[in-house]
Design a protein around this motif. Structure first.
Motif, PDB file in Angstrom:
ATOM      1  N   LEU A  11      74.396  25.304  82.926  1.00  0.00           N
ATOM      2  CA  LEU A  11      74.594  25.191  84.374  1.00  0.00           C
ATOM      3  C   LEU A  11      75.754  26.070  84.846  1.00  0.00           C
TER       4      LEU A  11
ATOM      5  N   SER B 120      67.602  26.524  93.007  1.00  0.00           N
ATOM      6  CA  SER B 120      66.854  25.450  92.331  1.00  0.00           C
ATOM      7  C   SER B 120      66.073  25.982  91.136  1.00  0.00           C
TER       8      SER B 120
ATOM      9  N   LEU C 116      68.447  26.609  88.457  1.00  0.00           N
ATOM     10  CA  LEU C 116      68.864  25.348  87.841  1.00  0.00           C
ATOM     11  C   LEU C 116      67.897  24.944  86.731  1.00  0.00           C
TER      12      LEU C 116
END
Length: 410
Positions: free
Chosen positions: A92, A320, A323
């Motif tokens: 991350l 997103s 991610l």
């Protein structure tokens, strides 16, 4: 001469390794033509560690499990949770850093003969087949997932054996542990050879063109090692984590940096766990397991190089989707123990998430090999040192829960 040798051995191993590093640098800069004579020490040291590690893991895990007393709890669930959290956060952070500091690559050829896995299913399939590998084949090829599986099964099967049999296994385990201690004493000489080889063979000039991507990679790994992992430790034990963090980096990370092999560092890590007086039943399993699934450094490498390819090709990616990459990189890194080439060969798999063609992804792998002399060293140092860090953290958390005082974390 004997008195000099004894005095040398009385100096702490870390200080002796630092002397080896300095000597390696001096020799590489002054007598680079002596390459063959000096680099052999590094090759012999790494080979010796790789040779003894599989036997050590097999015997020490068998001994620990066969002699395991009922009611004595290990910390494996906590350790696995810490491994998973650290690896996910590493991916991350690498994604966030790649968005904040986007880097483009000068793509290269030279990695066309590699065969990366085609998907996450193939990575997991390889992992499953490693579990059921022939024990002799697993020992010969350093397949630690297979070795651990057989060691655990044999240990469970031998729980009902007589004391004579259990004592024999324990004595063999102790004997191999002693051999490991002898090999570790050669670390200063081995590290000297590895440093000499690295500087004399590669130099640093070839890395200048890739300074930005290297800076991003190493910066992320340092952030994990010095901020994220200590934060995880603090939240777990509520004590200053840095004495333990720095000791793990000093006694495990330095050797891992130069050997560039988590497998070769297993004996070093087990020796450190013994010094920290951790539970043998726990670290005998968690350390070799961590060498295959605790891959925060690999998650950083996969995420950073994949998003560098994305930025190079001008592909627009929302956060997103990126991610998802952090999850994919964490799972892939943890399941990649049987894939030759380590984290770099998982880059095409991650690139496919963004529709990047395989021929371009392989060129990114080529860039990875060019900067590998630094990238792989930092990655291994982070991965291996955190194996001990989280094993110790889980045990200290258990002490805290039981109300025992944590007087010395390192």
């Amino acid at each position: 001469m004997k008195a000099l040798f004894l005095k040398w051995n009385q100096i702490s191993l870390v200080k002796r390794i630092l002397v080896g590093i300095v000597l390696g640098i001096i020799l590489a800069l002054t007598v680079p033509e002596a390459a063959k004579g000096v680099t052999i020490f590094g090759s012999l040291f790494v080979s010796a560690l790789k040779a003894v590690a599989p036997v050590l893991v097999l015997l020490i895990v068998m001994s620990a499990i066969s002699n395991h007393k009922k009611g004595h709890k290990t910390n494996m669930k906590s350790i696995l949770a810490l491994y998973g959290i650290s690896t996910f956060l590493a991916g991350l952070i690498a994604v966030v850093a790649s968005f904040v500091f986007p880097v483009s690559l000068s793509l290269v050829k030279g990695a066309e003969n590699l065969t990366p896995p085609e998907g996450i299913i193939e990575v997991l399939k390889t992992l499953l087949f490693n579990i059921v590998d022939n024990p002799v084949h697993a020992l010969m090829n350093g397949n630690y997932i297979g070795i651990l599986t057989w060691a655990i099964l044999l240990g469970i099967a031998l729980r009902g054996a007589g004391d004579t049999t259990k004592n024999l296994i324990t004595h063999f385990s102790d004997a191999v542990s002693q051999i490991v201690k002898w090999v570790i004493q050669l670390a200063p000489l081995g590290i000297m050879g590895l440093v000499f080889d690295s500087i004399a063979s590669n130099g640093l000039s070839s890395l200048l063109d890739y300074g930005k991507i290297l800076l991003l990679l190493v910066g992320c790994m340092l952030l994990i090692a010095l901020v994220v992992n200590p934060l995880i430790v603090y939240l777990t034990i509520r004590r200053n984590p840095y004495p333990l963090v720095f000791r793990c980096l000093k006694e495990s990370g330095i050797t891992a940096f130069f050997t560039r092999s988590s497998a070769a560092n297993i004996p070093i890590n087990m020796s450190l766990c013994e010094k920290l007086k951790l539970d043998t039943n726990t670290y005998s399993v968690s350390i070799p397991l961590g060498a295959t699934i605790n891959m925060a450094g690999a998650a950083v490498t996969i995420s950073v190089l994949t998003l560098a390819a994305v930025h190079t090709l001008g592909i627009q990616v929302d956060f997103s989707t990126a991610l998802i990459l952090s999850v994919l990189s964490a799972v892939s890194a943890a399941g990649a123990s049987g894939v030759a080439g380590g984290s770099l060969l998982l880059i095409p798999l991650a690139c496919s998430l963004f529709g990047i063609p395989n021929d371009v992804a392989i060129q990114v792998v080529g860039v990875g090999f060019i900067i590998g002399v630094v990238q792989d060293s930092c990655e291994t140092a982070l991965n291996s040192s955190s194996d001990v860090l989280f094993t110790a953290t889980a045990e200290y958390a258990k002490y805290r829960k039981e109300g025992r005082e944590l007087t010395n974390l390192a």
